[in-house]
Design an enzyme around this catalytic site. Structure first.
Site, PDB file in Angstrom:
ATOM      1  N   THR A  47      -5.121   6.723   7.750  1.00  0.00           N
ATOM      2  CA  THR A  47      -4.240   7.816   8.165  1.00  0.00           C
ATOM      3  C   THR A  47      -3.148   8.069   7.126  1.00  0.00           C
ATOM      4  OG1 THR A  47      -4.666   7.218  10.458  1.00  0.00           O
ATOM      5  CG2 THR A  47      -2.802   8.658  10.044  1.00  0.00           C
ATOM      6  N   HIS A  51      -4.729  10.354   4.713  1.00  0.00           N
ATOM      7  CA  HIS A  51      -4.858  11.698   5.262  1.00  0.00           C
ATOM      8  C   HIS A  51      -3.514  12.438   5.236  1.00  0.00           C
ATOM      9  CE1 HIS A  51      -8.837  10.663   6.253  1.00  0.00           C
ATOM     10  NE2 HIS A  51      -8.641  10.122   7.427  1.00  0.00           N
TER      11      HIS A  51
END
Length: 281
Positions: free
Chosen positions: A39, A42
């Site tokens: 994450t 991302h």
């Protein structure tokens, strides 16, 4: 001290900053090892997980370290203890917490900064002791492993279930190992990258599928007596892989999404399949 902050898309900087102030219930931890969450990557690339903020955000939440300082109200920890932490814990008092849904508490208590730094201030309720036999590197992987354990528990895997894991990144690999340890009779992993398929076999997958070279839904049915998997766990977070997960599900199956989608992404399903096959998402 130096700490990593994200100032914007692909604008990650190490900057000089003062260590966070400690409260009575806080512990300062000297970071020994820290991980890079999928994450994190991302978000660095521009993924939206919630409301946009113009403030630089500290990076890092998977880590291990040693207690360096303790707040006056803290009990159960001493300077020098080896610890790890969860990024946030439920408040324990809201209606969601009181009704047994603490995992989706909206008033969570978070870290005081990021772990891509020399030290981090952590509320004591977020801390856990590390056993001597767990290395600093493995200790830093505790949080992602906990995510996999939560996914398997939430999916309700029982001994004998056939499980399909979509994606063999770090979380998918953790899920594969935990699903097999939880009694799944067959764990099938769908993953386009060959080296990740090999890793999946090493951690417990019975079968691996390359969705780029074969029809993955047909392959799953061939491996499950034509029915599909009783549990499907999606560990990618892309709309197409979430949609694909539905095609792997047996009648009466559970589909669980642990992959992290962008806040703007949308997923489409053939609605009648869920009615006809009694699918739980």
């Amino acid at each position: 001290m130096q700490a990593a902050y994200l100032f914007g898309v692909k604008d990650l900087r190490f900057v000089e900053t003062n260590p966070a102030l400690m409260g009575a219930d806080d512990v300062r931890v000297e970071v020994a090892q820290t991980g890079i969450c999928g994450t994190d990557i991302h978000i660095y690339q521009g993924m939206a997980l919630g409301p946009a903020s113009s403030e630089p955000r500290p990076f890092g939440h998977e880590f291990s370290g040693r207690v360096a300082e303790i707040g006056g109200a803290v009990r159960g920890f001493r300077v020098g203890d080896r610890v790890t932490a969860v990024p946030s814990t439920p408040c324990g008092t809201c209606s969601l917490c009181r009704s047994g849904r603490a995992s989706v508490c909206q008033n969570r208590v978070g870290l005081r900064g990021g772990s891509w730094a020399a030290s981090i201030v952590v509320p004591a309720q977020n801390l856990f002791h590390l056993p001597d036999e767990v290395s600093d590197a493995l200790g830093a992987a505790t949080e992602p492993m906990a995510c996999a354990v939560r996914a398997v528990e939430r999916a309700g895997i029982v001994p004998g279930d056939r499980v399909c894991v979509v994606g063999a990144g770090p979380i998918g690999l953790f899920v594969t190992a935990v699903a097999k340890a939880s009694g799944a009779s067959r764990v099938i992993v769908s993953e386009p990258k060959a080296y990740r398929r090999e890793l999946a076999k090493r951690v417990g997958a019975d079968d691996v599928i390359d969705p780029a070279s074969t029809d993955p839904a047909e392959a799953v049915r061939d491996l499950t007596d034509g029915l599909g998997a009783e549990v499907v766990i999606e560990a990618v977070g892309m709309p197409r892989t979430i949609e694909q997960a539905a095609t792997f599900a047996a009648p009466g199956a559970t589909i669980l999404v642990i992959g992290v989608p962008d806040a703007a992404s949308r997923v489409s399903f053939p609605g009648q399949d869920f009615y006809a096959k009694e699918i739980t998402i």
